[in-house]
Design a protein around this motif. Structure first.
Motif, PDB file in Angstrom:
ATOM      1  N   THR A   1      -8.734  17.423  14.087  1.00 13.40           N
ATOM      2  CA  THR A   1      -7.605  16.393  13.373  1.00 13.40           C
ATOM      3  C   THR A   1      -7.854  16.471  12.044  1.00 13.40           C
ATOM      4  OG1 THR A   1      -7.773  15.085  15.682  1.00 13.40           O
ATOM      5  CG2 THR A   1      -7.086  14.194  13.486  1.00 13.40           C
ATOM      6  N   PHE A   2      -8.812  16.502  11.308  1.00  8.22           N
ATOM      7  CA  PHE A   2      -9.051  16.316   9.869  1.00  8.22           C
ATOM      8  C   PHE A   2      -8.326  17.635   9.308  1.00  8.22           C
ATOM      9  CE2 PHE A   2     -11.586  17.815   6.185  1.00  8.22           C
ATOM     10  CZ  PHE A   2     -11.211  16.681   5.448  1.00  8.22           C
TER      11      PHE A   2
ATOM     12  N   LEU B   1     -11.347   8.441   9.859  1.00 10.61           N
ATOM     13  CA  LEU B   1     -12.035   8.956  11.038  1.00 10.61           C
ATOM     14  C   LEU B   1     -13.443   8.018  10.905  1.00 10.61           C
ATOM     15  CD1 LEU B   1     -12.085  12.739  10.946  1.00 10.61           C
ATOM     16  CD2 LEU B   1     -10.858  11.342  12.646  1.00 10.61           C
TER      17      LEU B   1
ATOM     18  N   TYR C   1     -18.968  16.366  12.596  1.00 13.89           N
ATOM     19  CA  TYR C   1     -19.848  16.175  13.666  1.00 13.89           C
ATOM     20  C   TYR C   1     -19.598  17.085  14.814  1.00 13.89           C
ATOM     21  CZ  TYR C   1     -22.850  13.728  16.942  1.00 13.89           C
ATOM     22  OH  TYR C   1     -23.711  13.246  18.156  1.00 13.89           O
TER      23      TYR C   1
ATOM     24  N   HIS D   1     -12.847  17.881  18.287  1.00  7.81           N
ATOM     25  CA  HIS D   1     -11.417  17.310  18.297  1.00  7.81           C
ATOM     26  C   HIS D   1     -11.344  16.573  17.090  1.00  7.81           C
ATOM     27  CE1 HIS D   1     -13.722  14.436  20.854  1.00  7.81           C
ATOM     28  NE2 HIS D   1     -12.769  13.856  20.864  1.00  7.81           N
ATOM     29  N   TRP D   2     -12.273  15.629  16.591  1.00  6.53           N
ATOM     30  CA  TRP D   2     -11.912  14.974  15.445  1.00  6.53           C
ATOM     31  C   TRP D   2     -11.898  15.756  14.282  1.00  6.53           C
ATOM     32  CZ3 TRP D   2     -15.380   9.837  14.952  1.00  6.53           C
ATOM     33  CH2 TRP D   2     -15.199   9.037  16.167  1.00  6.53           C
TER      34      TRP D   2
ATOM     35  N   CYS E   1     -13.597   6.087   6.312  1.00  5.88           N
ATOM     36  CA  CYS E   1     -13.999   5.507   7.696  1.00  5.88           C
ATOM     37  C   CYS E   1     -12.946   4.599   8.100  1.00  5.88           C
ATOM     38  CB  CYS E   1     -15.459   4.985   7.252  1.00  5.88           C
ATOM     39  SG  CYS E   1     -16.148   4.240   9.174  1.00  5.88           S
TER      40      CYS E   1
ATOM     41  N   LEU F   1     -17.952  16.258  18.184  1.00  7.59           N
ATOM     42  CA  LEU F   1     -16.581  15.607  18.311  1.00  7.59           C
ATOM     43  C   LEU F   1     -15.872  16.755  17.737  1.00  7.59           C
ATOM     44  CD1 LEU F   1     -17.675  11.883  17.373  1.00  7.59           C
ATOM     45  CD2 LEU F   1     -16.734  12.759  19.761  1.00  7.59           C
TER      46      LEU F   1
ATOM     47  N   GLY G   1     -17.682  11.863  10.765  1.00  2.97           N
ATOM     48  CA  GLY G   1     -16.259  12.101  11.726  1.00  2.97           C
ATOM     49  C   GLY G   1     -15.578  13.434  11.747  1.00  2.97           C
ATOM     50  N   ALA G   2     -15.641  13.943  10.500  1.00  6.15           N
ATOM     51  CA  ALA G   2     -14.682  15.023  10.387  1.00  6.15           C
ATOM     52  C   ALA G   2     -15.796  16.296  10.506  1.00  6.15           C
ATOM     53  CB  ALA G   2     -14.292  15.322   9.010  1.00  6.15           C
TER      54      ALA G   2
END
Ligand SMILES: [Zn+2]
Length: 146
Positions: free
Chosen positions: A63-64, A45, A54, A59-60, A18, A57, A51-52
């Protein structure tokens, strides 16, 4: 609290943690403690596994996955460590989950989300190992069963 996992990886790994500013130094200290100094790529994230993965989101998540790909290409990582933490603001903001102190459901919630991400990792990268940990606000770390 554990001072080191059952085994220290001999290969490079990727750490997903995080963004929480309270635990930046504790995160590096944990990685040093388990013998991984300068042997991990670090993806940050908010919410770590949340975050990876969800859905709100995507685009998060992208990114991961992009960073997993480039970590494999550049540094031949063999495992992904997911480092969750207690009192995570992302769990509150994205899922509406608020945990009290010593709340047993907190670790369960993190294990559930981390387990979901582990399944996604296994689908895309079946040869990568995955482990998950939960850090308290003092820097103590326990491994999550996922
Ligand atoms: Zn957090």
């Amino acid at each position: 609290m554990i001072s080191s996992p059952p085994h220290t990886p001999v290969q490079n790994i990727l750490l997903l943690s995080c963004m929480d500013l309270r635990l930046l130094d504790e995160t590096v200290a944990f990685m040093d403690r388990i013998g991984m100094t300068n042997r991990y790529d670090h993806v940050i994230l908010a919410g770590a596994s949340l975050g990876a993965s969800y859905d709100g989101l995507p685009h998060w998540g992208q990114t991961f996955w992009d960073h997993v790909d480039i970590a494999r290409e550049l540094h031949d990582i063999r495992e992904i460590y997911i480092l969750e933490h207690s009192q995570c603001g992302a769990y509150r903001k994205l899922l509406g989950l608020v945990f009290g102190e010593h709340d047993e459901t907190e670790a369960l919630a993190h294990a559930e989300v981390a387990s979901r991400l582990k399944s996604q990792i296994r689908d895309r990268h079946p040869d990568l190992g995955v482990r998950a940990f939960l850090m308290d606000l003092s820097g103590g770390v326990t491994e999550l069963a996922i």
